[in-house]
Design a protein around this motif. Structure first.
Motif, PDB file in Angstrom:
ATOM      1  N   PRO A  87      39.011  35.775  34.764  1.00 55.79           N
ATOM      2  CA  PRO A  87      38.716  34.969  35.953  1.00 55.79           C
ATOM      3  C   PRO A  87      38.446  35.720  37.254  1.00 55.79           C
ATOM      4  N   ASP A  88      38.830  36.988  37.344  1.00 60.45           N
ATOM      5  CA  ASP A  88      38.674  37.720  38.601  1.00 60.45           C
ATOM      6  C   ASP A  88      38.035  39.095  38.377  1.00 60.45           C
ATOM      7  N   PRO A  89      37.332  39.608  39.392  1.00 60.15           N
ATOM      8  CA  PRO A  89      36.729  40.942  39.272  1.00 60.15           C
ATOM      9  C   PRO A  89      37.776  42.042  39.514  1.00 60.15           C
ATOM     10  N   VAL A  90      38.453  42.454  38.450  1.00 64.04           N
ATOM     11  CA  VAL A  90      39.466  43.513  38.548  1.00 64.04           C
ATOM     12  C   VAL A  90      39.117  44.622  37.569  1.00 64.04           C
ATOM     13  N   LYS A  91      39.910  45.681  37.578  1.00 63.64           N
ATOM     14  CA  LYS A  91      39.668  46.826  36.698  1.00 63.64           C
ATOM     15  C   LYS A  91      39.716  46.416  35.226  1.00 63.64           C
ATOM     16  N   VAL A  92      38.921  47.099  34.434  1.00 63.91           N
ATOM     17  CA  VAL A  92      38.804  46.796  33.009  1.00 63.91           C
ATOM     18  C   VAL A  92      40.159  46.916  32.308  1.00 63.91           C
TER      19      VAL A  92
END
Length: 63
Positions: free
Chosen positions: A3-8
Motif C-alpha cells: 500500500p505504500d512506497p517504502v523500501k523493498v
C-alpha cells in the motif's frame, strides 16, 4: 500490492508475515527491459520472465 512506497526489504517482510508465497517485482529496470521478476519467498530464488511470457510463470504456479 503493497500500500505504500517504502523500501523493498520492508515490502518483502510484509509479504512474508502474511504467508505470501511469491512476490512479483516490476520496477523501472523491469519496465524498460519488458520483464518482471518473481521471488519465491520460501526459497529466496528469483527468476525473471519477459512480459509476454507471463503464462510460463502462471503455469509454474499451477504445477
Amino acid at each position: 500490492l503493497y500500500p505504500d512506497p517504502v523500501k523493498v526489504a520492508k515490502q518483502f517482510k510484509y509479504a512474508d508475515k502474511r504467508g505470501i508465497p511469491f512476490v512479483i517485482l516490476i520496477g523501472a529496470d523491469e519496465l524498460r527491459e519488458g520483464q518482471f521478476t518473481v521471488k519465491d519467498m520460501k526459497s529466496g530464488h528469483q527468476q525473471t520472465y519477459a512480459m509476454e511470457d507471463w503464462e510460463a510463470f502462471a503455469t509454474r504456479l499451477n504445477s
